[in-house]
Motif scaffolding. Sequence first.
Motif, PDB file in Angstrom:
ATOM      1  N   SER A  31       0.849  -1.193   0.000  1.00 46.22           N
ATOM      2  CA  SER A  31       0.000   0.000   0.000  1.00 46.22           C
ATOM      3  C   SER A  31       0.883   1.241   0.000  1.00 46.22           C
ATOM      4  O   SER A  31       2.064   1.181   0.358  1.00 46.22           O
ATOM      5  CB  SER A  31      -0.913   0.018   1.233  1.00 46.22           C
ATOM      6  N   GLY A  32       0.292   2.365  -0.389  1.00 44.91           N
ATOM      7  CA  GLY A  32       1.028   3.625  -0.392  1.00 44.91           C
ATOM      8  C   GLY A  32       1.805   3.838  -1.669  1.00 44.91           C
ATOM      9  O   GLY A  32       1.458   3.303  -2.733  1.00 44.91           O
ATOM     10  N   ALA A  33       2.893   4.595  -1.573  1.00 49.51           N
ATOM     11  CA  ALA A  33       3.723   4.911  -2.734  1.00 49.51           C
ATOM     12  C   ALA A  33       5.116   5.290  -2.260  1.00 49.51           C
ATOM     13  O   ALA A  33       5.300   5.763  -1.136  1.00 49.51           O
ATOM     14  CB  ALA A  33       3.103   6.055  -3.539  1.00 49.51           C
ATOM     15  N   MET A  34       6.100   5.096  -3.120  1.00 52.28           N
ATOM     16  CA  MET A  34       7.479   5.409  -2.779  1.00 52.28           C
ATOM     17  C   MET A  34       8.275   5.691  -4.054  1.00 52.28           C
ATOM     18  O   MET A  34       7.829   5.391  -5.160  1.00 52.28           O
ATOM     19  CB  MET A  34       8.132   4.256  -2.021  1.00 52.28           C
ATOM     20  N   THR A  35       9.456   6.258  -3.864  1.00 52.18           N
ATOM     21  CA  THR A  35      10.365   6.533  -4.975  1.00 52.18           C
ATOM     22  C   THR A  35      11.752   6.025  -4.632  1.00 52.18           C
ATOM     23  O   THR A  35      12.265   6.285  -3.540  1.00 52.18           O
ATOM     24  CB  THR A  35      10.441   8.041  -5.275  1.00 52.18           C
ATOM     25  N   TYR A  36      12.350   5.282  -5.565  1.00 50.49           N
ATOM     26  CA  TYR A  36      13.730   4.832  -5.450  1.00 50.49           C
ATOM     27  C   TYR A  36      14.617   5.702  -6.341  1.00 50.49           C
ATOM     28  O   TYR A  36      14.245   6.029  -7.467  1.00 50.49           O
ATOM     29  CB  TYR A  36      13.881   3.384  -5.941  1.00 50.49           C
ATOM     30  N   ARG A  37      15.805   6.008  -5.822  1.00 51.40           N
ATOM     31  CA  ARG A  37      16.846   6.584  -6.671  1.00 51.40           C
ATOM     32  C   ARG A  37      17.901   5.504  -6.889  1.00 51.40           C
ATOM     33  O   ARG A  37      18.535   5.031  -5.939  1.00 51.40           O
ATOM     34  CB  ARG A  37      17.488   7.820  -6.037  1.00 51.40           C
ATOM     35  N   ALA A  39      21.315   4.058  -9.400  1.00 55.25           N
ATOM     36  CA  ALA A  39      22.569   4.651  -9.855  1.00 55.25           C
ATOM     37  C   ALA A  39      22.362   5.512 -11.089  1.00 55.25           C
ATOM     38  O   ALA A  39      23.040   6.523 -11.264  1.00 55.25           O
ATOM     39  CB  ALA A  39      23.589   3.550 -10.139  1.00 55.25           C
ATOM     40  N   SER A  40      21.394   5.132 -11.965  1.00 55.85           N
ATOM     41  CA  SER A  40      21.249   5.835 -13.235  1.00 55.85           C
ATOM     42  C   SER A  40      19.843   6.354 -13.501  1.00 55.85           C
ATOM     43  O   SER A  40      19.583   6.925 -14.553  1.00 55.85           O
ATOM     44  CB  SER A  40      21.646   4.894 -14.389  1.00 55.85           C
ATOM     45  N   HIS A  41      18.906   6.159 -12.553  1.00 56.52           N
ATOM     46  CA  HIS A  41      17.530   6.564 -12.814  1.00 56.52           C
ATOM     47  C   HIS A  41      16.747   6.582 -11.501  1.00 56.52           C
ATOM     48  O   HIS A  41      17.240   6.116 -10.464  1.00 56.52           O
ATOM     49  CB  HIS A  41      16.862   5.600 -13.801  1.00 56.52           C
ATOM     50  N   THR A  42      15.544   7.115 -11.554  1.00 59.37           N
ATOM     51  CA  THR A  42      14.608   7.013 -10.440  1.00 59.37           C
ATOM     52  C   THR A  42      13.389   6.233 -10.908  1.00 59.37           C
ATOM     53  O   THR A  42      13.084   6.183 -12.101  1.00 59.37           O
ATOM     54  CB  THR A  42      14.154   8.402  -9.928  1.00 59.37           C
ATOM     55  N   VAL A  43      12.693   5.615  -9.956  1.00 63.90           N
ATOM     56  CA  VAL A  43      11.499   4.845 -10.296  1.00 63.90           C
ATOM     57  C   VAL A  43      10.454   5.060  -9.215  1.00 63.90           C
ATOM     58  O   VAL A  43      10.753   4.998  -8.017  1.00 63.90           O
ATOM     59  CB  VAL A  43      11.831   3.338 -10.469  1.00 63.90           C
ATOM     60  N   ASP A  44       9.220   5.370  -9.633  1.00 63.58           N
ATOM     61  CA  ASP A  44       8.099   5.581  -8.729  1.00 63.58           C
ATOM     62  C   ASP A  44       7.269   4.304  -8.649  1.00 63.58           C
ATOM     63  O   ASP A  44       6.955   3.688  -9.678  1.00 63.58           O
ATOM     64  CB  ASP A  44       7.224   6.731  -9.225  1.00 63.58           C
ATOM     65  N   GLN A  60      18.609   3.972  -3.178  1.00 65.76           N
ATOM     66  CA  GLN A  60      18.121   4.650  -1.976  1.00 65.76           C
ATOM     67  C   GLN A  60      16.642   4.960  -2.130  1.00 65.76           C
ATOM     68  O   GLN A  60      16.204   5.472  -3.165  1.00 65.76           O
ATOM     69  CB  GLN A  60      18.902   5.953  -1.772  1.00 65.76           C
ATOM     70  N   ALA A  61      15.851   4.646  -1.111  1.00 65.18           N
ATOM     71  CA  ALA A  61      14.453   5.059  -1.065  1.00 65.18           C
ATOM     72  C   ALA A  61      14.419   6.513  -0.601  1.00 65.18           C
ATOM     73  O   ALA A  61      14.777   6.811   0.541  1.00 65.18           O
ATOM     74  CB  ALA A  61      13.664   4.175  -0.114  1.00 65.18           C
ATOM     75  N   ILE A  62      14.035   7.415  -1.478  1.00 59.11           N
ATOM     76  CA  ILE A  62      14.123   8.855  -1.175  1.00 59.11           C
ATOM     77  C   ILE A  62      12.780   9.461  -0.799  1.00 59.11           C
ATOM     78  O   ILE A  62      12.719  10.610  -0.357  1.00 59.11           O
ATOM     79  CB  ILE A  62      14.736   9.632  -2.353  1.00 59.11           C
ATOM     80  N   HIS A  63      11.690   8.696  -0.976  1.00 62.46           N
ATOM     81  CA  HIS A  63      10.383   9.235  -0.603  1.00 62.46           C
ATOM     82  C   HIS A  63       9.412   8.108  -0.309  1.00 62.46           C
ATOM     83  O   HIS A  63       9.366   7.117  -1.036  1.00 62.46           O
ATOM     84  CB  HIS A  63       9.810  10.100  -1.734  1.00 62.46           C
ATOM     85  N   PHE A  64       8.665   8.244   0.785  1.00 56.70           N
ATOM     86  CA  PHE A  64       7.559   7.354   1.113  1.00 56.70           C
ATOM     87  C   PHE A  64       6.324   8.195   1.389  1.00 56.70           C
ATOM     88  O   PHE A  64       6.409   9.206   2.098  1.00 56.70           O
ATOM     89  CB  PHE A  64       7.849   6.544   2.383  1.00 56.70           C
ATOM     90  N   GLU A  65       5.192   7.780   0.866  1.00 58.11           N
ATOM     91  CA  GLU A  65       3.940   8.350   1.347  1.00 58.11           C
ATOM     92  C   GLU A  65       3.669   7.803   2.743  1.00 58.11           C
ATOM     93  O   GLU A  65       4.023   6.657   3.035  1.00 58.11           O
ATOM     94  CB  GLU A  65       2.773   7.980   0.422  1.00 58.11           C
ATOM     95  N   PRO A  66       3.067   8.593   3.625  1.00 58.65           N
ATOM     96  CA  PRO A  66       2.745   8.072   4.959  1.00 58.65           C
ATOM     97  C   PRO A  66       1.904   6.798   4.869  1.00 58.65           C
ATOM     98  O   PRO A  66       0.978   6.706   4.074  1.00 58.65           O
ATOM     99  CB  PRO A  66       1.934   9.223   5.597  1.00 58.65           C
ATOM    100  N   GLY A  67       2.266   5.809   5.679  1.00 58.82           N
ATOM    101  CA  GLY A  67       1.523   4.559   5.717  1.00 58.82           C
ATOM    102  C   GLY A  67       1.923   3.546   4.664  1.00 58.82           C
ATOM    103  O   GLY A  67       1.303   2.478   4.560  1.00 58.82           O
ATOM    104  N   THR A  68       2.963   3.845   3.892  1.00 54.23           N
ATOM    105  CA  THR A  68       3.412   2.900   2.868  1.00 54.23           C
ATOM    106  C   THR A  68       3.927   1.608   3.524  1.00 54.23           C
ATOM    107  O   THR A  68       4.667   1.654   4.492  1.00 54.23           O
ATOM    108  CB  THR A  68       4.523   3.514   2.006  1.00 54.23           C
ATOM    109  N   GLU A  69       3.514   0.480   2.977  1.00 55.91           N
ATOM    110  CA  GLU A  69       3.962  -0.820   3.481  1.00 55.91           C
ATOM    111  C   GLU A  69       4.496  -1.639   2.313  1.00 55.91           C
ATOM    112  O   GLU A  69       3.876  -1.701   1.248  1.00 55.91           O
ATOM    113  CB  GLU A  69       2.814  -1.570   4.144  1.00 55.91           C
TER     114      GLU A  69
END
Length: 278
Positions: A31-37, A39-44, A60-69
């Motif tokens: 559930s929720g959403a996150m973003t990985y950075r 070496a060469s790209h980011t992915v949502d 590196q996980a650079i962003h999580f929406e609250p409650g992401t599992e």
Amino acid sequence: MPTSLVAAANTSCDMPFPHWHAQVEINFIYSGAMTYRMASHTVDLIGGDLCIFWGGQPHQAIHFEPGTELIAIHLPLVHFFRLRLAADLMHRLTRGATVVTRQEGHADEETFRRLTLYMRGDDPMRREHAIDELLMRINRINFEPYRLVDAEGGGASAGEPLDPHSFRNVIDICAYITENFRDDIGSADVASFVEIHPKYAMSVFKKSTGMTLNEYITLLRLSYAQSLLMEDDLTILDVAMESGFGSLSAFSQSFRKVTGQSASDFRRERTLGSSLVA
């Protein structure tokens, strides 16, 4: 251990630093959403997404929406090469691309919750079953829509398919290195164990992974060293020798080449980061 299957649940916890490991990483977002950075790209990623990438690249996980599992599974290469994904997809994965797929409904969620229980339990038969079922789920990507994310402008660089015998050789190579990476081993030792010519061993491994045998051995040693650096009772020299490096200078040079920093700085930052999170 960098050679072990790992299944770790995470909930909305940003990574303060990029990290890396010598396994393929599989994430399922409950559930929720996150973003990985990478070496060469980011992915949502959003709830229901299943993503796969090579953990040997800094990520590196650079962003999580609250409650992401989510669940993060580290799959050793010895199991990864049991997959029968399309040759181009395997080629792109081992060279840093991220594969994302999803299916409608809750079947994946139910599957990954059950597999997580099996993987984190003490029953070896359940763990083996979980690995087999996980590989079957990933193999279904051959028949389902997926997106492939890599460096901007990166085209499809097709890899030549390996024949079944070559795949068996790669699996045996990975298994041998997994058991012996802390010893003084090289291509001749690997080839002797698999009973193939050293030049062929180096060629088939590079063709299938994008790495040389020595690069993979070094990555396993560095991944192991990374975990040892979290233990305060070990000196940097202890870590170097325990990880299979023949000298402190060889360890320091390899560690800085991969991480861009010294082992002492790595330990200091991780220790500080852990205390801040706590």
